[in-house]
Design a protein around this motif. Sequence first.
Motif, PDB file in Angstrom:
ATOM      1  N   VAL A 127       0.828  -1.193   0.000  1.00  0.00           N
ATOM      2  CA  VAL A 127       0.000   0.000   0.000  1.00  0.00           C
ATOM      3  C   VAL A 127       0.877   1.263   0.000  1.00  0.00           C
ATOM      4  N   VAL A 128       1.939   1.234   0.783  1.00  0.00           N
ATOM      5  CA  VAL A 128       2.872   2.374   0.808  1.00  0.00           C
ATOM      6  C   VAL A 128       3.565   2.506  -0.548  1.00  0.00           C
ATOM      7  N   ALA A 129       3.953   1.354  -1.111  1.00  0.00           N
ATOM      8  CA  ALA A 129       4.600   1.379  -2.436  1.00  0.00           C
ATOM      9  C   ALA A 129       3.665   1.997  -3.464  1.00  0.00           C
ATOM     10  N   GLY A 130       2.377   1.665  -3.377  1.00  0.00           N
ATOM     11  CA  GLY A 130       1.387   2.233  -4.289  1.00  0.00           C
ATOM     12  C   GLY A 130       1.322   3.744  -4.176  1.00  0.00           C
ATOM     13  N   HIS A 131       1.370   4.224  -2.943  1.00  0.00           N
ATOM     14  CA  HIS A 131       1.314   5.670  -2.701  1.00  0.00           C
ATOM     15  C   HIS A 131       2.552   6.347  -3.292  1.00  0.00           C
ATOM     16  N   ILE A 132       3.726   5.784  -3.009  1.00  0.00           N
ATOM     17  CA  ILE A 132       4.977   6.392  -3.488  1.00  0.00           C
ATOM     18  C   ILE A 132       5.010   6.390  -5.018  1.00  0.00           C
ATOM     19  N   ARG A 133       4.604   5.249  -5.609  1.00  0.00           N
ATOM     20  CA  ARG A 133       4.583   5.156  -7.074  1.00  0.00           C
ATOM     21  C   ARG A 133       3.665   6.225  -7.653  1.00  0.00           C
ATOM     22  N   SER A 134       2.511   6.422  -7.011  1.00  0.00           N
ATOM     23  CA  SER A 134       1.547   7.388  -7.535  1.00  0.00           C
ATOM     24  C   SER A 134       2.108   8.810  -7.512  1.00  0.00           C
ATOM     25  N   LEU A 135       2.972   9.088  -6.507  1.00  0.00           N
ATOM     26  CA  LEU A 135       3.551  10.432  -6.421  1.00  0.00           C
ATOM     27  C   LEU A 135       4.580  10.655  -7.527  1.00  0.00           C
ATOM     28  N   MET A 136       5.168   9.555  -8.018  1.00  0.00           N
ATOM     29  CA  MET A 136       6.168   9.694  -9.074  1.00  0.00           C
ATOM     30  C   MET A 136       5.524   9.740 -10.452  1.00  0.00           C
ATOM     31  N   ALA A 137       4.295   9.243 -10.558  1.00  0.00           N
ATOM     32  CA  ALA A 137       3.583   9.244 -11.841  1.00  0.00           C
ATOM     33  C   ALA A 137       3.184  10.677 -12.189  1.00  0.00           C
ATOM     34  N   PRO A 138       2.887  10.916 -13.485  1.00  0.00           N
ATOM     35  CA  PRO A 138       2.476  12.276 -13.881  1.00  0.00           C
ATOM     36  C   PRO A 138       1.303  12.775 -13.051  1.00  0.00           C
ATOM     37  N   GLN A 139       0.375  11.898 -12.735  1.00  0.00           N
ATOM     38  CA  GLN A 139      -0.678  12.271 -11.790  1.00  0.00           C
ATOM     39  C   GLN A 139      -0.991  11.083 -10.886  1.00  0.00           C
ATOM     40  N   PRO A 140      -1.388  11.387  -9.632  1.00  0.00           N
ATOM     41  CA  PRO A 140      -1.499  10.309  -8.652  1.00  0.00           C
ATOM     42  C   PRO A 140      -2.783   9.492  -8.740  1.00  0.00           C
ATOM     43  N   PHE A 141      -3.575   9.688  -9.811  1.00  0.00           N
ATOM     44  CA  PHE A 141      -4.828   8.922  -9.916  1.00  0.00           C
ATOM     45  C   PHE A 141      -5.102   8.607 -11.377  1.00  0.00           C
TER      46      PHE A 141
END
Lengths: 260, 216
Positions: A127-141
Amino acid sequence: MTRAMIAEDPTRLVHAYVDGELDPANALALETRMATDAGLAAECERVEALQRLIRQRLPREAPPAGLRARIEASVGMRRPRVQPTWRALAASIALTAVVASGATSIVLAPTSLVLAPERTEPVREAVVAGHIRSLMAPQPFDVASSDKHTVKPWFNGKIPEAPRVVDLARDDFPLAGGRLDVVGQTPAPTLVYRHRKHLISLTEVPAPGQPNAAPVLRTVDGYNVLDWTDDGVAYWAISDMAAADLDKFARLFRAASPDQ
Amino acid sequence: MTIVSIHADRATARKVVWSGDRPKDPIETSRHDGDAAMATGEDDKARFARIVLPHLADAYSLARWITGNRTDADDVVQDACLRAFRAIWSTADGNPRAWVLTIVRNTAYTWLRKNRPAALVGVEDLEAVENAQAGRGDAEAETPETALIAKTDSAHLEAAIAALPAPFREALVLRDVQGLSYREIADVTGVPIGTVMSRLARGRGQLIKTIGRRAS
């Protein structure tokens, strides 16, 4: 007495005054004096400015990720932490998958439905990895909307059950969007909320049969992670904002009605 | 050397031995409260989880400000938690945060005395340091305007706090970072409230001037 104290060291009293530590008589006397003494009033303003500065600018640092685990191990609260192996991860995924499928859940003994604390660790890390990955993506959703009537239907057909989505915009936690995270190999709906400049990821993992559990806070890689269980769903909230704000978010989320 | 029996447990009588060089140690002076706790059926670990673990972030932050670095803070907090665990029945439920912070503070100074004696200003030198610092600060710097204080960035603020003499720094951190009352700070640091007041005033005064010097 009051007069004597003021005459003695008014500057020192200004600090106690700003801290709310002066008794009413001395506070009043100091206020009267500050009304005519510009130097003293300026000192009061400087102390207040310094306190504001410390509150707003001083970096808050969470304890290192492993500290709590090492302490718990040193007092015998748990075995020394081992990195989750693919085996442990697979076991937890298998369990989640079996439980989530519903039909087979009746063949499981009741005890196996309750995830032991070490079993939830791979979930937390995913779940934490998902959050961190989303912050690195162009948009978090994957779906951007502040409207829950847009976000919720987006999950239709992607996962068996629609997530619980509530509107907390009035409480300064507006919805920003949603995405699918993968916990183990199971897709899990994640809602993204905003609070000022912070993002909160809220991942919902099916946990049928688990008793309701109040939020528990942990720090993982500097992120605050709060998890709780309501009505057979484990909720995982992750953010870089202060623990107190995350706790407030959890309280509001749990108390809100999804039908508004 | 003093020996304090912390809690006569149902099964095993535990004894904790401390060297007698910490006169204000809460572990030695706090009252025995085991009976009340025993009645609730709470065990050591549950009590530790309830009383100590919620204050880990504050404990780490205080240890970091006292020792000045993260690695030392990590060691200090682990040591302190172990001491707190062994003495978990010696505290009443009144103010767990102040209790934990007191142990962390004492552990930090013991640790510094042992490992980094140079970093430590002995209490006996304190008055000289206070006077020297106060005198020097007054002579060198203009007192900055409020607007200037507000413009200070994080790094400068952190460095300026780190540069304060230890007694001023701990009073300031306990008050302005961790939000303790004067009474609590007096308990944690083992000095009278009047001393807390004057250390805070002088620490803040010095901090404000350092900020002004950097800015100008």
